[in-house]
Write a protein that holds these residues in place. Structure first.
Motif, PDB file in Angstrom:
ATOM      1  N   GLY A 198      -3.768 -20.567  22.737  1.00  0.00           N
ATOM      2  CA  GLY A 198      -2.393 -20.931  23.087  1.00  0.00           C
ATOM      3  C   GLY A 198      -1.537 -21.435  21.952  1.00  0.00           C
TER       4      GLY A 198
ATOM      5  N   HIS B  23       3.037 -23.685  16.511  1.00  0.00           N
ATOM      6  CA  HIS B  23       3.847 -23.079  17.571  1.00  0.00           C
ATOM      7  C   HIS B  23       2.936 -22.582  18.686  1.00  0.00           C
ATOM      8  N   SER B  24       3.510 -22.427  19.871  1.00  0.00           N
ATOM      9  CA  SER B  24       2.763 -21.808  20.969  1.00  0.00           C
ATOM     10  C   SER B  24       2.647 -20.308  20.696  1.00  0.00           C
ATOM     11  N   ASP B  25       1.742 -19.672  21.417  1.00  0.00           N
ATOM     12  CA  ASP B  25       1.557 -18.229  21.266  1.00  0.00           C
ATOM     13  C   ASP B  25       2.824 -17.435  21.587  1.00  0.00           C
ATOM     14  N   SER B  26       3.749 -18.037  22.321  1.00  0.00           N
ATOM     15  CA  SER B  26       4.968 -17.317  22.689  1.00  0.00           C
ATOM     16  C   SER B  26       5.974 -17.239  21.541  1.00  0.00           C
ATOM     17  N   TYR B  27       5.739 -17.987  20.453  1.00  0.00           N
ATOM     18  CA  TYR B  27       6.654 -17.965  19.313  1.00  0.00           C
ATOM     19  C   TYR B  27       6.583 -16.600  18.630  1.00  0.00           C
ATOM     20  N   GLY B  28       7.745 -16.012  18.395  1.00  0.00           N
ATOM     21  CA  GLY B  28       7.829 -14.733  17.699  1.00  0.00           C
ATOM     22  C   GLY B  28       8.357 -14.938  16.297  1.00  0.00           C
TER      23      GLY B  28
END
Length: 154
Positions: free
Chosen positions: A44, A60-65
């Motif tokens: 995560g 950062h979280s895994d959702s960070y691009g």
């Protein structure tokens, strides 16, 4: 000592004094896994690292691009060229703070004047902000500015 005189070479080279008093410098970054004390990968989360120095910029979280500063500004530059605005004599200045975690870039378009109520014409500026540390998303402002401070203290 006169502060302006001390940094006149930087003003001449870049149109401003870089925050690090050296020079603007893009650097490589990458999202890498995070590990616990037993070297197990933590789910995560990812760590954003300057790969030139191996310094951590942010977890950062895994959702960070991840989109590099170079890529985000290149896209803005591309759209600016398509805009039909006269970029003759345009000045571009880029600066960073917080070990590169935050980035500021400004474009000054001297062919486009913004008239102020007192009749003064100020060159159109685009002020662009971005960060790797999560403090700001890629964003911009435009207008006529007498002075721009991007050191987060003003």
């Amino acid at each position: 000592m006169d502060v302006v005189a001390a940094y006149q070479d930087k003003l001449d080279a870049y149109g401003y004094v870089p925050i690090d008093h050296d020079k603007p410098n893009f650097f490589p970054v990458d999202l890498l896994p995070c590990f616990d004390g037993d070297r197990n990968e933590l789910p995560g989360v990812k760590r954003l690292v300057r790969t030139d120095t191996n310094e951590l910029l942010k977890i950062h979280s895994d959702s960070y691009g991840l989109i590099s500063y170079e890529d985000s500004f290149a896209k803005f530059d591309e759209e600016l060229q398509k805009s039909g605005l006269d970029t003759k004599g345009m000045m571009v200045a880029t600066d960073m703070s917080h070990n590169g975690g935050r980035c500021f870039r400004q474009y000054v378009l001297p062919q486009h004047l913004v008239n102020t109520p007192d009749g003064e014409g100020l060159a159109l500026r685009f002020l662009m902000f971005n960060s790797y540390d999560g403090s700001t998303k890629f964003r911009g402002r435009a207008g006529g500015y007498h002075f721009v401070c991007a050191n987060t203290s003003c």
